[in-house]
Design a protein around this motif. Structure first.
Motif, mmCIF file in Angstrom:
data_model
loop_
_atom_site.group_PDB
_atom_site.id
_atom_site.type_symbol
_atom_site.label_atom_id
_atom_site.label_comp_id
_atom_site.label_asym_id
_atom_site.label_seq_id
_atom_site.Cartn_x
_atom_site.Cartn_y
_atom_site.Cartn_z
ATOM 1 N N LEU A 207 -61.794 -10.205 -1.127
ATOM 2 C CA LEU A 207 -63.164 -10.154 -0.611
ATOM 3 C C LEU A 207 -64.131 -10.945 -1.484
ATOM 4 O O LEU A 207 -65.227 -11.293 -1.036
ATOM 5 N N LYS A 208 -63.739 -11.220 -2.718
ATOM 6 C CA LYS A 208 -64.566 -12.024 -3.614
ATOM 7 C C LYS A 208 -64.156 -13.498 -3.603
ATOM 8 O O LYS A 208 -64.744 -14.310 -4.323
ATOM 9 N N SER A 209 -63.160 -13.833 -2.795
ATOM 10 C CA SER A 209 -62.656 -15.201 -2.768
ATOM 11 C C SER A 209 -63.680 -16.151 -2.147
ATOM 12 O O SER A 209 -64.308 -15.825 -1.119
ATOM 13 N N PRO A 210 -63.858 -17.342 -2.715
ATOM 14 C CA PRO A 210 -64.779 -18.325 -2.107
ATOM 15 C C PRO A 210 -64.307 -18.787 -0.732
ATOM 16 O O PRO A 210 -65.112 -19.254 0.074
ATOM 17 N N TRP A 211 -62.998 -18.655 -0.453
ATOM 18 C CA TRP A 211 -62.476 -19.066 0.850
ATOM 19 C C TRP A 211 -62.952 -18.141 1.969
ATOM 20 O O TRP A 211 -63.059 -18.563 3.125
#
Length: 420
Positions: free
Chosen positions: A331-335
């Motif tokens: 959920l914190k991924s830039p993707w």
């Protein structure tokens, strides 16, 4: 040639895939779902609502390669169920707290303010959408655009049609979700007032209204003929169920959701739905469907939220809650950031998606680019929606930095993943 898929009532519209708000169990003693604390966003809600908005846009374009990535092709439900559930959950989470802390009158005023915002957005969307279609149809001398988008009645009787549109009875193609949400939000004060006394009784009353809708054929009429694509008397069940989950119902269901039996039942039902949908797209497989099963199942009404669609959503939700915990690092991924930002600004992105879908429809009708052009238009629309969401987010954070802090928070449904 008409396949079984043509028997499924309702157009392939709106809001698609995403799933529930709740926390997956880390271990059996830990609740599978818990409420976010005050001021904390539930990023899973934003993620799935953003995904739903992308899929809505793709489904509103003429069929292309990306269309096969939307969940409506693999089961009975689609993004609409997810969208309405999340709307009910987040609205009850935000305004339920306001009702407990500030009272019924203040909470109702805040809800009505939000309803007004959505209504204004709907009128704005209707006006610009009509102007867009009318301009294209006139400039390119192609009346098919007006016919396909459902505005022929407006061109014949604009005065009457505008009044009907303001009453939410006339809607061009792809504009059925916001009127449904407006009506459901209007009844949110009563729903929350009842839930404050007994959430389980409120859900039971919602189930009774749903059953009465099927038994007595309750509906709202549309202009110039027909009924609402999404019957509020039926779809209220999903909205109220979302509110019930937000008001403690999800926490009480945590042991059931953590059970392996629930997981396997969900997987079994999702597999069954997938096998049935295969017969819609490959008619040569239809002979594998028992005749009695067909007679019992069809038509699977989208307008009246068929119980098979509701059950399919519940199965998707149970699996998602189980395998996607609240603290998932992805959920914190830039993707995934573009999806989450779109979900956090769902009202604006939904309206933008309707405009982009018609623009894409126009380009595909006027140009012959094949699958390559379909793909480029679909990806371009998603990129534009993501860029707009980033711009809205940047502006909001800039405004919040300069705004004086107020005590208590105001009941903005964009908190915790609210919004339209």
């Amino acid at each position: 040639m008409t396949s079984i898929a043509d028997r499924i009532a309702g157009p392939p519209l709106a809001a698609e895939a995403g799933v529930i708000a709740g926390d997956a169990a880390q271990a059996v003693p830990v609740p599978a779902i818990s409420l976010p604390v005050a001021g904390e966003r539930e990023l899973r809600l934003d993620l799935f609502r953003g995904l739903a908005l992308w899929l809505i846009f793709i489904d509103h374009l003429p069929p292309n390669l990306l269309t096969w990535l939307t969940i409506r092709n693999y089961g009975f439900s689609d993004a609409t169920e997810i969208f309405i559930f999340i709307s009910g959950y987040t609205a009850a989470f935000v305004y339920g707290r306001a009702m407990r802390e500030a009272g019924f009158v203040v909470a109702t005023a805040r809800i009505l303010r939000r309803v007004w915002q959505i209504y204004v957005a709907h009128v704005f969307l209707f006006t610009i959408f009509l102007a867009e279609i009318s301009y294209v149809a006139t400039s390119f001398e192609n009346p098919l655009y007006s016919e396909e988008m459902g505005i022929m009645d407006f061109l014949k009787e604009p005065d009457v049609t505008i009044v009907q549109a303001l009453l939410l009875r006339f809607r061009p193609v792809n504009m059925d979700v916001l009127p449904l949400y407006i009506v459901l939000m209007l009844f949110l004060p009563v729903i929350l007032w009842l839930m404050k006394r007994s959430a389980d009784l409120t859900l039971a009353l919602s189930v009774m209204l749903y059953a009465a809708t099927w038994e007595f054929d309750l509906y709202l009429s549309a202009y110039p003929n027909g009924v609402w694509v999404f019957n509020p008397f039926a779809w209220q069940l999903l909205f109220v169920f979302g509110a019930w989950c937000a008001q403690g119902g999800a926490k009480r269901m945590s042991r059931i959701l953590s059970s392996p039996i629930t997981l396997w039942i969900s997987f079994g039902y999702l597999l069954f739905a997938f096998l049935v949908t295969l017969t819609w797209y490959w008619p040569q497989l239809s002979h594998l469907m028992p005749r009695r099963l067909e007679q019992w199942m069809y038509p699977i009404s989208k307008t009246d939220l068929d119980v098979l669609r509701f059950a399919h959503f519940l199965a998707l939700a149970a699996v998602t809650v189980r395998f996607l915990p609240k603290d998932w690092r992805g959920l914190k991924s830039p993707w995934l950031r573009p999806l989450i930002l779109c979900g956090q600004h769902s009202l604006e992105i939904f309206c933008l998606g309707v405009f982009l879908a018609f623009a894409g429809h126009f380009l595909l009708a006027e140009l012959s680019g094949g699958a390559g052009l379909h793909f480029v238009i679909s990806i371009s629309g998603i990129l534009i929606m993501s860029a707009a969401a980033w711009l809205f987010s940047w502006y909001k954070h800039s405004a919040d930095k300069n705004a004086p802090r107020t005590k208590g928070g105001g009941g903005n449904a964009d908190m915790a993943g609210g919004g339209a």
